[in-house]
Scaffold this active site. Structure first.
Site, PDB file in Angstrom:
ATOM      1  N   LYS A  55      -9.680   5.906   4.156  1.00 46.93           N
ATOM      2  CA  LYS A  55     -10.961   5.474   4.695  1.00 46.93           C
ATOM      3  C   LYS A  55     -12.141   5.904   3.818  1.00 46.93           C
ATOM      4  CE  LYS A  55     -14.027   4.103   7.396  1.00 46.93           C
ATOM      5  NZ  LYS A  55     -14.825   3.991   6.160  1.00 46.93           N
ATOM      6  N   CYS A 105     -13.288   0.196   7.843  1.00 47.56           N
ATOM      7  CA  CYS A 105     -12.423  -0.255   6.745  1.00 47.56           C
ATOM      8  C   CYS A 105     -12.512   0.688   5.556  1.00 47.56           C
ATOM      9  CB  CYS A 105     -12.868  -1.638   6.262  1.00 47.56           C
ATOM     10  SG  CYS A 105     -13.011  -2.847   7.572  1.00 47.56           S
ATOM     11  N   CYS A 125       0.820  -1.216   0.000  1.00 49.86           N
ATOM     12  CA  CYS A 125       0.000   0.000   0.000  1.00 49.86           C
ATOM     13  C   CYS A 125       0.851   1.261   0.000  1.00 49.86           C
ATOM     14  CB  CYS A 125      -0.933   0.002   1.206  1.00 49.86           C
ATOM     15  SG  CYS A 125      -1.788  -1.563   1.393  1.00 49.86           S
ATOM     16  N   HIS A 136      -8.942   3.876  -1.428  1.00 53.61           N
ATOM     17  CA  HIS A 136      -7.584   3.335  -1.323  1.00 53.61           C
ATOM     18  C   HIS A 136      -7.271   2.437  -2.518  1.00 53.61           C
ATOM     19  CE1 HIS A 136      -3.905   1.798   0.150  1.00 53.61           C
ATOM     20  NE2 HIS A 136      -4.350   0.766   0.839  1.00 53.61           N
TER      21      HIS A 136
END
Lengths: 385, 143
Positions: free
Chosen positions: A329, A206, A83, A333
C-alpha cells in the site's frame, strides 16, 4: 530435508527508478550477496522474477543478471506468478536447497513500469486476471478487489473508515521506512476525500505503481559454517497454494482460498501456533486485501479484521503489527519485487535495522504474498537464528 | 492439440481443427454472432462460462457443454473510473459479477452506470447480445 536460511536480503528505494530493471536487479543482487558474506561464485542457481519485463522489452533476465555478477555459467530461470512472483521464486530456491540440489541460491525480483501512463499500467497489470473472461468484460485489479470489498461490506458490515484505518496505518509505517515509495503519513480525512478508482475503493485504498528491485540470498547453513554475515534468518516454512483464477468461478468473494490453504500448510510445516508470530507482512495491494489476508490466515475471526485494525491492533505497538514496512500500500508494489521486499523487512526487523518501526524482540515473522486475486499465494515463516 | 485444448488457435469458431469441447473462439463466436452464452456444467452442480476441461470444483471429467441462462442477479459490483485500454472510452461503467438463474456466474460490465447508487447487490439483470465488446449486462426493466 536440509535447513534453509536467508543469509542476506537487500532492496532499493521503491518509487521511480532512473536505471533499467536489469541494472537494478544486478545492483540489489550484489548487495544481498555481500550482506550474506558470500561472493557471486557461491551461487548455485538464480531465480529471477520480472512479471512485466515486456514493458522494457526484456525477457530472460536470469543470464543478464548472472553475466553482470560475473557468473554467466550459473543456471537461472524466470519465475512468474503475477504479484507473488518473487515469493514463488523464493519457494523454488527453498525447494532446491532443502532437497540438497544446491547450496546457495540468488532470488531476485524487479519491475520497472513508471514510464507507463495509468491506463497502460492498468492494462499490463490486467494481464494477470483471467483475461478472456474477466478483463475482456471490463475487469481491472481495482474493480476485482472492489467486488470483494462490496461482498465483505454486504456480509459483515465492513465500513469505509475501517478500510481507511489500514491505509492510514500503512502510510504511517512507510513514513518510517527510508526505502518506501510513499514517505508521507496521511489522515483519515485525506483518505475519505480521495477520488474513487473503482467504487468503493478510493485512490488511498490502492497501492501505487512502483519501480523497484529486491534480492535475497538463500543458503544451506551446513555448507557455509563460519562464512555467513551477521544477519541470517531461518526459513521455517515455505508453502504455496492456488484458487480458481476468475472470481466468478469462486463460491464466496469474501475469502481467498489460496491464502487459507498456504497459511495452514506453512503453520503445520513450521510447527508453530499463530500466537507465536510476532508480526506479519501481508499482501495489501488494496486495503481490503489486508483484511482478507488476516481473516483467511486465521489471525482474526471472519468479519473482524477491519474493525480490529481500526481499533489499532495491527499498528506498530499493537497486539499484532501488520505490514510494519508500509506494505504494498505505501512501501510500494513493484510487482515482482514485492515478495522479496517482504523478506527484506523481516531481515531488517530481526537484526535491528528497522529504526523507528522496530518491533522489539521479534523473533518469528510470517510473509504472505498473493498473485492476482489469489489464483496463487505464497506464505513463508521466518525465525531468528 | 492432443490434450483437447485449443492452444493459440483463433479460427473464429470453425470446428475442423478442434478435438474436445468448445474453445474460447467458439465462445466468442456464440456471444457475438449467435446471441448465446455457452459454457460447461458438471454433475456436481458447478456451471461456468470459463474455458475448462475438468471441473474446477470437484475435478470431475463429465462436463457437458451447455447454453447458460442469460438472466440473473448481481452478486457484487463496482463502478470503474480507471479502465484498462480495452475500455478506455467507456469509463465510468459498472463492473459486475452476476449469478444467472441456472446458478452459473459471469463477469460483465454495465455501460452507462456512472455511480454506485444506480445498482445494488441483488438487482435483477440480464445479458444482452450487443455490438459493444465484452459481456454487456443490463438492468431488467420491471413490467
Amino acid at each position: 530435508m536440509e535447513d534453509v536460511w536467508v543469509a542476506g536480503a537487500a532492496m532499493n528505494r521503491f518509487g521511480k527508478m532512473k536505471e533499467s530493471g536489469r541494472e537494478a536487479a544486478a545492483r540489489v543482487s550484489l548487495m544481498a550477496i555481500e550482506m550474506a558474506g558470500l561472493s557471486p561464485r557461491d551461487i548455485g542457481y538464480t531465480f529471477i522474477s520480472n512479471t512485466l519485463g515486456i514493458v522494457e522489452r526484456q525477457a530472460h533476465l536470469g543470464p543478464i543478471t548472472n553475466t553482470a555478477l560475473g557468473i554467466p555459467e550459473v543456471p537461472s530461470m524466470t519465475v512468474e506468478s503475477a504479484c507473488s512472483s518473487s515469493s514463488a521464486a523464493l519457494h523454488e530456491a527453498y525447494v532446491h536447497i532443502a532437497g540438497g540440489f544446491i547450496d546457495a541460491a540468488l532470488v531476485v525480483g524487479v519491475e520497472k513500469l513508471s514510464n507507463l501512463d495509468t491506463v497502460s499500467a492498468t492494462s499490463y497489470f490486467a494481464m494477470g486476471t483471467d483475461y478472456a473472461f474477466e478483463s475482456k468484460n471490463g475487469a481491472t485489479f481495482p474493480s476485482l478487489y472492489a467486488t470483494m470489498a462490496v461482498a465483505h461490506m454486504e456480509k459483515y458490515g465492513t465500513k469505509a473508515e475501517e478500510l481507511g484505518s489500514i491505509a492510514v496505518k500503512n502510510h504511517a509505517n512507510a513514513a518510517l521506512n527510508p526505502n518506501a515509495h510513499m514517505q508521507k503519513p496521511i489522515t483519515m480525512e485525506t483518505y475519505l476525500q480521495s477520488p474513487f478508482v473503482s467504487w468503493p475503493l478510493r485512490l488511498y485504498d490502492c497501492c501505487p505503481f512502483s519501480d523497484g528491485a529486491a534480492a535475497a540470498v538463500v543458503v544451506n547453513p551446513r555448507k557455509f559454517k563460519g562464512m555467513l554475515g551477521a544477519d541470517p534468518a531461518a526459513i521455517k516454512a515455505s508453502a504455496r497454494a492456488g484458487s480458481a483464477a476468475a472470481l466468478h468461478d469462486r463460491s464466496d468473494l469474501t475469502t481467498i482460498p489460496s491464502s487459507r490453504l498456504a497459511a495452514e500448510k506453512a503453520l503445520k510445516q513450521a510447527k508453530i501456533e499463530r500466537s507465536q508470530v510476532d508480526f506479519l507482512e501481508v499482501h495489501d495491494c488494496f486495503t481490503i486485501a489486508e483484511v482478507l489476508a488476516l481473516e483467511d490466515m486465521g489471525f482474526f475471526p471472519r468479519g473482524k479484521a477491519a474493525r480490529r485494525s481500526f481499533e489499532g491492533e495491527t499498528s506498530l505497538g499493537g497486539k499484532l503489527p501488520v505490514n510494519p514496512s508500509g506494505g504494498l500500500k505505501a512501501k510500494g508494489h513493484p510487482v515482482a519485487a514485492t515478495g522479496i521486499a517482504q523478506v527484506v523487512e523481516v531481515m531488517e526487523q530481526f537484526n535491528g535495522r528497522s529504526g523507528k518501526r522496530e518491533i522489539k524482540g521479534a523473533t518469528t515473522a510470517l510473509t504472505h504474498n498473493v498473485g492476482a486475486t489469489g489464483g496463487s499465494c505464497s506464505v513463508h515463516i521466518f525465525q531468528r537464528v | 492439440m492432443a490434450d483437447g485444448t485449443d492452444g493459440d488457435r483463433h479460427d473464429k469458431g470453425e470446428k475442423n481443427a478442434r478435438a474436445g469441447p468448445h474453445g474460447i473462439a467458439e465462445y466468442e463466436h456464440a456471444i457475438n454472432e449467435e446471441g448465446r452464452l455457452i459454457g460447461f456444467s458438471c454433475q456436481c452442480g458447478f456451471k461456468t462460462l470459463t474455458h475448462v476441461l475438468r471441473c474446477p470444483v470437484c475435478g470431475g471429467s463429465g462436463l457437458k457443454e451447455i447454453t447458460l441462462a442469460t438472466r440473473g442477479k448481481i452478486i457484487s459490483f463496482s463502478v470503474a473510473n480507471v479502465p484498462s485500454d480495452l475500455f478506455s472510452k467507456d469509463a465510468p461503467f459498472g463492473y459486475v459479477i452476476v449469478e444467472m438463474d441456472d446458478g452459473s456466474r459471469v463477469s460483465g460490465w454495465m455501460p452507462g452506470v456512472k455511480s454506485p447508487g444506480e445498482i445494488k447487490v441483488g438487482d435483477q439483470v440480464c445479458w444482452k447480445p450487443s455490438y459493444r465488446h465484452g459481456l454487456v449486462i443490463e438492468k431488467e426493466v420491471q413490467q
